[in-house]
Scaffold this motif. Structure first.
Motif, PDB file in Angstrom:
ATOM      1  N   VAL A  11       0.815  -1.215   0.000  1.00 49.89           N
ATOM      2  CA  VAL A  11       0.000   0.000   0.000  1.00 49.89           C
ATOM      3  C   VAL A  11       0.848   1.265   0.000  1.00 49.89           C
ATOM      4  O   VAL A  11       0.309   2.371  -0.086  1.00 49.89           O
ATOM      5  N   ASP A  12       2.161   1.114   0.084  1.00 47.52           N
ATOM      6  CA  ASP A  12       3.053   2.267   0.157  1.00 47.52           C
ATOM      7  C   ASP A  12       2.833   3.216  -1.021  1.00 47.52           C
ATOM      8  O   ASP A  12       2.794   2.786  -2.171  1.00 47.52           O
ATOM      9  N   ARG A  13       2.633   4.495  -0.702  1.00 45.93           N
ATOM     10  CA  ARG A  13       2.433   5.589  -1.654  1.00 45.93           C
ATOM     11  C   ARG A  13       1.055   5.595  -2.303  1.00 45.93           C
ATOM     12  O   ARG A  13       0.763   6.483  -3.107  1.00 45.93           O
ATOM     13  N   LYS A  14       0.208   4.658  -1.989  1.00 41.91           N
ATOM     14  CA  LYS A  14      -1.157   4.728  -2.499  1.00 41.91           C
ATOM     15  C   LYS A  14      -1.883   5.903  -1.848  1.00 41.91           C
ATOM     16  O   LYS A  14      -1.606   6.277  -0.711  1.00 41.91           O
ATOM     17  N   VAL A  15      -2.843   6.450  -2.579  1.00 47.11           N
ATOM     18  CA  VAL A  15      -3.625   7.584  -2.085  1.00 47.11           C
ATOM     19  C   VAL A  15      -4.939   7.062  -1.515  1.00 47.11           C
ATOM     20  O   VAL A  15      -5.680   6.349  -2.203  1.00 47.11           O
ATOM     21  N   VAL A  16      -5.230   7.418  -0.283  1.00 48.00           N
ATOM     22  CA  VAL A  16      -6.448   6.964   0.375  1.00 48.00           C
ATOM     23  C   VAL A  16      -7.228   8.163   0.908  1.00 48.00           C
ATOM     24  O   VAL A  16      -6.655   9.083   1.483  1.00 48.00           O
ATOM     25  N   VAL A  17      -8.521   8.151   0.701  1.00 47.07           N
ATOM     26  CA  VAL A  17      -9.426   9.162   1.265  1.00 47.07           C
ATOM     27  C   VAL A  17     -10.088   8.567   2.493  1.00 47.07           C
ATOM     28  O   VAL A  17     -10.596   7.438   2.454  1.00 47.07           O
ATOM     29  N   VAL A  41      -5.829  11.612   2.404  1.00 48.80           N
ATOM     30  CA  VAL A  41      -6.705  12.777   2.324  1.00 48.80           C
ATOM     31  C   VAL A  41      -7.733  12.640   3.435  1.00 48.80           C
ATOM     32  O   VAL A  41      -8.518  11.683   3.452  1.00 48.80           O
ATOM     33  N   ILE A  42      -7.712  13.578   4.367  1.00 45.79           N
ATOM     34  CA  ILE A  42      -8.616  13.557   5.509  1.00 45.79           C
ATOM     35  C   ILE A  42      -9.804  14.455   5.193  1.00 45.79           C
ATOM     36  O   ILE A  42      -9.643  15.648   4.940  1.00 45.79           O
ATOM     37  N   ALA A  43     -11.000  13.889   5.216  1.00 48.80           N
ATOM     38  CA  ALA A  43     -12.218  14.656   4.968  1.00 48.80           C
ATOM     39  C   ALA A  43     -13.053  14.672   6.242  1.00 48.80           C
ATOM     40  O   ALA A  43     -13.291  13.618   6.839  1.00 48.80           O
ATOM     41  N   ALA A  44     -13.471  15.855   6.651  1.00 46.45           N
ATOM     42  CA  ALA A  44     -14.279  15.978   7.869  1.00 46.45           C
ATOM     43  C   ALA A  44     -14.959  17.335   7.885  1.00 46.45           C
ATOM     44  O   ALA A  44     -14.544  18.263   7.178  1.00 46.45           O
ATOM     45  N   ARG A  45     -15.990  17.448   8.714  1.00 49.01           N
ATOM     46  CA  ARG A  45     -16.720  18.714   8.796  1.00 49.01           C
ATOM     47  C   ARG A  45     -15.988  19.766   9.615  1.00 49.01           C
ATOM     48  O   ARG A  45     -16.099  20.960   9.353  1.00 49.01           O
ATOM     49  N   SER A  46     -15.248  19.345  10.632  1.00 47.73           N
ATOM     50  CA  SER A  46     -14.593  20.280  11.543  1.00 47.73           C
ATOM     51  C   SER A  46     -13.269  20.758  10.969  1.00 47.73           C
ATOM     52  O   SER A  46     -12.326  19.969  10.833  1.00 47.73           O
ATOM     53  N   ALA A  94     -10.263   4.086  -0.479  1.00 49.91           N
ATOM     54  CA  ALA A  94     -11.132   4.975   0.288  1.00 49.91           C
ATOM     55  C   ALA A  94     -11.660   4.244   1.512  1.00 49.91           C
ATOM     56  O   ALA A  94     -12.019   3.063   1.432  1.00 49.91           O
ATOM     57  N   PHE A  95     -11.679   4.945   2.622  1.00 52.67           N
ATOM     58  CA  PHE A  95     -12.284   4.440   3.848  1.00 52.67           C
ATOM     59  C   PHE A  95     -13.448   5.354   4.173  1.00 52.67           C
ATOM     60  O   PHE A  95     -13.273   6.455   4.694  1.00 52.67           O
ATOM     61  N   ASN A  96     -14.655   4.912   3.818  1.00 52.10           N
ATOM     62  CA  ASN A  96     -15.858   5.708   4.036  1.00 52.10           C
ATOM     63  C   ASN A  96     -16.339   5.473   5.465  1.00 52.10           C
ATOM     64  O   ASN A  96     -17.069   4.529   5.749  1.00 52.10           O
ATOM     65  N   ASN A  97     -15.920   6.357   6.326  1.00 47.30           N
ATOM     66  CA  ASN A  97     -16.089   6.182   7.766  1.00 47.30           C
ATOM     67  C   ASN A  97     -17.060   7.165   8.396  1.00 47.30           C
ATOM     68  O   ASN A  97     -17.571   6.921   9.491  1.00 47.30           O
ATOM     69  N   ALA A  98     -17.346   8.269   7.723  1.00 48.07           N
ATOM     70  CA  ALA A  98     -18.200   9.305   8.320  1.00 48.07           C
ATOM     71  C   ALA A  98     -19.556   8.731   8.721  1.00 48.07           C
ATOM     72  O   ALA A  98     -20.174   7.978   7.967  1.00 48.07           O
TER      73      ALA A  98
END
Length: 259
Positions: A11-17, A41-46, A94-98
């Motif tokens: 997984v090294d250098r792969k891009v993950v959201v 890439v960290i996605a969050a409301r705060s 992608a880790f859809n965690n929200a």
């Protein structure tokens, strides 16, 4: 940084959201992925907490970029993925965690509370998957999506959280449909079904369902999990070690679903 292993080297250098990446399981997962060499890439409301999560990873030598995003808003979701591609050129995983809670007996729920649970946990998940599937399909070299659902998406555990339970069942269905529709494109879509994990959400559930106290009596090990334990399974699902795993919902629950 974490010592390199077979899983981590793939997984090294792969891009993950990571959505919902500013706290709880999402924040711990972003850190674990960065330790493995992934660009996160960290996605969050705060804005404040998201920036803190980004700084935390960077201070440890990892690569991270925060984008403010409410996953229930399609324009913000599109913008977040556009920013990810602008920054790193692609999205591999992608880790859809929200997610949000949905407390209240069904007969007592206000429509807006029911709608909010589905807006984030189901529709928001779909909005993110839609962008991820389009991007990964166009890249033509595979991709892995992991949706963070819940043991509540497989088994109705407690009364009083009907909107949450229903939204998580729907998330499981979306996972399986996406896996079936895109398997021949080399895309894999799986889900995690965590049991109780040390988090703000678990602490907040104390009043409604008894929180950690009740859970310890239901889990064979009697232990509450950690966010890092969940993250490590997601990392495995991103790696080549799990290349024949698709459309699955994996319990990370101390054996609860086996009872």
């Amino acid at each position: 940084m974490t010592e390199d292993t077979g899983t981590r080297s793939s997984v090294d250098r792969k891009v993950v959201v990571v959505t919902g990446g500013s706290s709880g399981i999402g924040r711990a997962s972003a850190a674990v992925f960065a330790e493995a060499g992934m660009r996160v890439v960290i996605a969050a409301r705060s804005q404040e907490r998201g920036a803190e999560a980004e700084h935390e990873i960077r201070s440890r030598g990892g690569e991270a970029h925060f984008v403010r995003c409410d996953v229930s808003d399609p324009d913000q979701v599109r913008n977040m993925f556009a920013r990810a591609v602008e920054r790193y050129g692609r999205v591999d995983c992608a880790f859809n965690n929200a997610g949000v809670s949905g407390d209240g007996r069904l007969a007592d729920l206000a429509p807006q509370d029911f709608d909010r649970a589905f807006a984030v946990n189901t529709r928001g998940l779909w909005l993110c998957m839609r962008e991820e599937l389009r991007l990964m399909s166009a890249q033509k070299d595979g991709g892995s999506i992991v949706n963070n659902t819940s043991v509540h998406g497989i088994r109705t555990v407690f009364p009083g959280i009907g909107a949450y339970v229903a939204s998580k069942h729907a998330a499981v269905a979306l996972t399986r449909m996406a896996a079936m529709e895109h398997a021949r494109e080399g895309l894999r879509v799986n889900a995690l079904a965590p049991g109780p994990v040390e988090s703000e959400m678990l602490a907040a559930s104390e009043a409604a369902v008894g929180g950690a106290t009740t859970w310890r009596g239901l889990i064979p090990s009697g232990e509450i999990g950690t966010a890092r334990q969940v993250a490590e399974v997601a990392l495995w699902l991103f790696s080549t070690a799990s290349s024949y795993v698709n459309g699955q919902v994996i319990g990370v629950d101390g054996g609860f679903l086996a009872t």
